[in-house]
Design a protein around this motif. Sequence first.
Motif, PDB file in Angstrom:
ATOM      1  N   UNK A  34      62.867  95.618 -37.507  1.00 13.38           N
ATOM      2  CA  UNK A  34      63.485  94.472 -36.843  1.00 13.38           C
ATOM      3  C   UNK A  34      62.639  93.217 -37.041  1.00 13.38           C
ATOM      4  N   UNK A  35      61.357  93.358 -36.869  1.00 17.36           N
ATOM      5  CA  UNK A  35      60.435  92.245 -37.071  1.00 17.36           C
ATOM      6  C   UNK A  35      59.124  92.799 -37.607  1.00 17.36           C
ATOM      7  N   UNK A  36      58.730  92.378 -38.799  1.00 18.72           N
ATOM      8  CA  UNK A  36      57.463  92.831 -39.372  1.00 18.72           C
ATOM      9  C   UNK A  36      56.314  92.422 -38.452  1.00 18.72           C
ATOM     10  N   UNK A  37      55.490  93.386 -38.071  1.00 14.63           N
ATOM     11  CA  UNK A  37      54.490  93.181 -37.021  1.00 14.63           C
ATOM     12  C   UNK A  37      53.129  92.723 -37.535  1.00 14.63           C
ATOM     13  N   UNK A 146      62.174  89.583 -29.518  1.00 13.06           N
ATOM     14  CA  UNK A 146      62.081  90.525 -28.405  1.00 13.06           C
ATOM     15  C   UNK A 146      62.747  91.825 -28.830  1.00 13.06           C
ATOM     16  N   UNK A 147      62.101  92.953 -28.550  1.00 13.76           N
ATOM     17  CA  UNK A 147      62.673  94.277 -28.834  1.00 13.76           C
ATOM     18  C   UNK A 147      62.556  95.118 -27.569  1.00 13.76           C
ATOM     19  N   UNK A 229      66.243  87.571 -31.899  1.00 13.78           N
ATOM     20  CA  UNK A 229      65.378  86.646 -32.620  1.00 13.78           C
ATOM     21  C   UNK A 229      65.589  85.254 -32.054  1.00 13.78           C
ATOM     22  N   UNK A 230      64.545  84.668 -31.537  1.00 18.02           N
ATOM     23  CA  UNK A 230      64.689  83.411 -30.831  1.00 18.02           C
ATOM     24  C   UNK A 230      65.190  82.294 -31.745  1.00 18.02           C
ATOM     25  N   UNK A 231      64.914  82.399 -33.022  1.00 21.69           N
ATOM     26  CA  UNK A 231      65.335  81.363 -33.961  1.00 21.69           C
ATOM     27  C   UNK A 231      66.852  81.200 -34.022  1.00 21.69           C
ATOM     28  N   UNK A 232      67.585  82.260 -33.681  1.00 23.34           N
ATOM     29  CA  UNK A 232      69.037  82.216 -33.792  1.00 23.34           C
ATOM     30  C   UNK A 232      69.742  82.289 -32.440  1.00 23.34           C
ATOM     31  N   UNK A 233      68.951  82.239 -31.346  1.00 14.77           N
ATOM     32  CA  UNK A 233      69.548  82.285 -30.013  1.00 14.77           C
ATOM     33  C   UNK A 233      68.851  81.296 -29.094  1.00 14.77           C
TER      34      UNK A 233
END
Length: 235
Positions: A34-37, A146-147, A229-233
């Motif tokens: 979901x998001x590379x850590x 956020x996951x 993803x905060x960039x799209x919400x």
Amino acid sequence: MPQMDHNLVYQKEADQYHLLISKQPQLADVVNSIRACSGLDIVDLGAGTGRLTAALAPYAKSIKALDASAAMLQVNASRLLKGGFANWTTAVADLRKLPLEDQSADLIVAGWSICYLASDNDPRWKNNLQEVMAEMHRVLRPNGAIVIFETMGTGTAAPNPPGFLKPYYSMLVERYGFSHKWIRTDYQFESPEQAEELARFFFGDELADEVREQALSVVPECAGVWWLNRSSHSK
């Protein structure tokens, strides 16, 4: 989940709880998909004994583990020390009031924890959830993610979430804009006897009796994964 006094378990039986969850698969690959850590400042809410903290620490620039139970965090810290990590801190915290600076995290994860505030058995659950979401957005940096992991049923091979959590799950998608999928998080016990003992310890007699009757050493479980993803919400 809240049908048993899990808060007492978290305060008094952290080691036994950790033995239970150690029988489940690691989840770093799920989060990384979901998001590379790698290189991120990560916050683990309701971190407990480190199911997500220990899995993500090898990737993180820093990781902060927060939980309401000091006993759970002691197990978490011990695991991180034994792993040789130096990029972590722990703190006892209420998820509705995080002891963190604004825009201090690239990734926030929460595993099987927000549900205790968002069960519709609590008349304040909507307010609780709103406060948790506001705090996560306050702490999250632009382009952060956020996951959230929550139960979709233990002892079942297909999603069958508890009724008292369905409104919370719906609100994550419909009000807060999360995407969603489900995964299997089966327990792989060493023996049917261990499976029965640990199922009875945490999930209660109904599941434990089923495990005993079927002599199960593998107990199926489903988990929901919600991500944003905060960039799209927006908030």
